[in-house]
Design a protein around this motif. Structure first.
Motif, short mmCIF file in Angstrom:
data_model
loop_
_atom_site.label_atom_id
_atom_site.label_comp_id
_atom_site.label_asym_id
_atom_site.label_seq_id
_atom_site.Cartn_x
_atom_site.Cartn_y
_atom_site.Cartn_z
N LEU A 1 -8.10 5.28 -4.95
CA LEU A 1 -8.59 4.04 -4.32
C LEU A 1 -8.07 3.89 -2.89
O LEU A 1 -8.83 3.51 -1.99
CB LEU A 1 -8.18 2.82 -5.15
CG LEU A 1 -8.90 2.67 -6.49
CD1 LEU A 1 -8.23 1.59 -7.34
CD2 LEU A 1 -10.37 2.37 -6.29
N ALA A 2 -6.80 4.20 -2.68
CA ALA A 2 -6.23 4.09 -1.33
C ALA A 2 -6.89 5.08 -0.37
O ALA A 2 -7.22 4.72 0.76
CB ALA A 2 -4.72 4.32 -1.39
N HIS B 1 -1.12 -0.53 -17.61
CA HIS B 1 -1.34 -0.25 -16.18
C HIS B 1 -2.34 0.89 -15.99
O HIS B 1 -3.17 0.86 -15.09
CB HIS B 1 -0.03 0.08 -15.47
CG HIS B 1 0.87 -1.09 -15.31
ND1 HIS B 1 2.13 -0.98 -14.77
CD2 HIS B 1 0.72 -2.39 -15.62
CE1 HIS B 1 2.72 -2.16 -14.76
NE2 HIS B 1 1.88 -3.04 -15.27
N GLY C 1 -5.92 0.69 -14.04
CA GLY C 1 -6.30 1.63 -12.99
C GLY C 1 -7.66 2.25 -13.24
O GLY C 1 -8.49 2.37 -12.33
N SER D 1 -10.18 -8.17 -10.80
CA SER D 1 -9.26 -7.44 -11.67
C SER D 1 -9.35 -7.91 -13.10
O SER D 1 -10.08 -8.77 -13.45
CB SER D 1 -7.84 -7.57 -11.17
OG SER D 1 -7.47 -8.92 -11.02
N PHE E 1 0.84 -1.19 0.00
CA PHE E 1 0.00 0.00 0.00
C PHE E 1 0.88 1.24 0.00
O PHE E 1 1.22 1.77 1.05
CB PHE E 1 -0.92 0.01 1.22
CG PHE E 1 -1.80 -1.21 1.29
CD1 PHE E 1 -2.91 -1.33 0.48
CD2 PHE E 1 -1.49 -2.24 2.16
CE1 PHE E 1 -3.71 -2.45 0.54
CE2 PHE E 1 -2.29 -3.37 2.22
CZ PHE E 1 -3.40 -3.48 1.40
N VAL F 1 -8.60 -0.38 -1.71
CA VAL F 1 -7.51 -1.15 -2.32
C VAL F 1 -7.63 -2.64 -2.05
O VAL F 1 -7.54 -3.46 -2.96
CB VAL F 1 -6.13 -0.62 -1.85
CG1 VAL F 1 -5.01 -1.51 -2.35
CG2 VAL F 1 -5.94 0.81 -2.32
N ARG G 1 -2.21 5.35 -13.65
CA ARG G 1 -2.40 4.25 -12.68
C ARG G 1 -2.07 4.71 -11.28
O ARG G 1 -2.79 4.40 -10.32
CB ARG G 1 -1.54 3.05 -13.08
CG ARG G 1 -1.60 1.90 -12.08
CD ARG G 1 -3.04 1.37 -11.94
NE ARG G 1 -3.17 0.30 -10.98
CZ ARG G 1 -3.06 -0.99 -11.30
NH1 ARG G 1 -2.82 -1.37 -12.53
NH2 ARG G 1 -3.21 -1.90 -10.37
N GLU G 2 -0.98 5.47 -11.14
CA GLU G 2 -0.64 5.98 -9.81
C GLU G 2 -1.77 6.86 -9.27
O GLU G 2 -2.11 6.77 -8.08
CB GLU G 2 0.66 6.79 -9.86
CG GLU G 2 1.90 5.96 -10.01
CD GLU G 2 3.17 6.81 -9.98
OE1 GLU G 2 3.17 7.89 -9.36
OE2 GLU G 2 4.17 6.39 -10.60
N SER H 1 2.56 12.52 -9.95
CA SER H 1 3.00 11.12 -9.97
C SER H 1 4.52 11.02 -10.04
O SER H 1 5.20 11.99 -10.35
CB SER H 1 2.39 10.40 -11.17
OG SER H 1 2.91 10.93 -12.38
N CYS I 1 -4.97 6.72 -10.06
CA CYS I 1 -6.10 5.85 -9.72
C CYS I 1 -5.85 5.14 -8.39
O CYS I 1 -6.75 5.06 -7.54
CB CYS I 1 -6.31 4.82 -10.84
SG CYS I 1 -6.85 5.53 -12.40
N ASP I 2 -4.64 4.63 -8.20
CA ASP I 2 -4.29 3.95 -6.95
C ASP I 2 -4.39 4.90 -5.76
O ASP I 2 -4.84 4.51 -4.68
CB ASP I 2 -2.88 3.36 -7.04
CG ASP I 2 -2.78 2.17 -7.97
OD1 ASP I 2 -3.81 1.69 -8.48
OD2 ASP I 2 -1.64 1.72 -8.21
#
Length: 182
Positions: free
Chosen positions: A167-168, A51, A55, A182, A4, A173, A160-161, A150, A163-164
């Motif tokens: 989500l986090a 990626h 995301g 996925s 994470f 996550v 993707r970063e 990013s 999006c992550d």
């Protein structure tokens, strides 16, 4: 290895990302590396990172809408959006007006919208939304208006970063780690 990577967000960034219900993305320089490939007939091609696509799919599965907004007329962007089930708005000269219209259509305030862009045409949107995002290689004048930047360049996993991060911040996550979604 840290499973994470967004465990130590500032309280401001955490709150901004937790509120997001719509992510709007510039295409050239954000979802791509910004280079335009034109053949002798004028046909365009672009490279998209898988990626980034994953995301965007994960965000949609988490109930967050994703829309691509580009100033260029781009059949290639439409094709990528179609593959991912994501709306594409192309030929958009005023991205902020488009972002505002999308938010209004969904009953959202701009504080619930994130925008990721890399250059001057993206500044009005970046300055208006709740979460302004930029790829690592965004133009410096644009990057200084971002709440977060990013570590990856545009077209190389920057989206993707982002999006992550969202989500986090929303605590979403872990649900994607069993592989069934996925």
């Amino acid at each position: 290895m840290n499973r994470f990577p967004f465990t130590s967000l500032s309280p401001d960034l955490q709150a901004r990302a937790a509120a997001i219900r719509l992510l709007c993305l510039d295409v050239d320089g954000t979802l791509t590396d910004g280079r335009l490939y034109l053949d002798e007939q004028g046909c365009e091609s672009k490279a998209f990172h898988v990626h980034d696509g994953q995301g965007m799919v994960l965000l949609r599965r988490a109930g967050i809408d994703v829309v691509l907004i580009t100033a260029r007329h781009s059949p290639v962007a439409h094709r990528r959006g179609q593959e991912l089930g994501i709306a594409v708005m192309d030929g958009v000269k005023d991205k902020l007006s488009q972002v505002q219209a999308l938010a209004a259509e969904q009953g959202l305030t701009l504080s619930q919208v994130a925008f990721m862009g890399d250059d001057l045409a993206d500044l009005p949107s970046l300055r208006a939304v709740g979460l302004a995002l930029a790829p690592a290689d965004a133009h410096p004048w644009t990057a200084q208006s971002a709440h977060w930047q990013s570590t990856a360049n545009g077209g190389q996993g920057a989206v993707r970063e982002a999006c992550d991060l969202i989500l986090a911040a929303q605590g979403r996550v872990e649900e994607f780690f069993d592989g069934s979604r996925s």
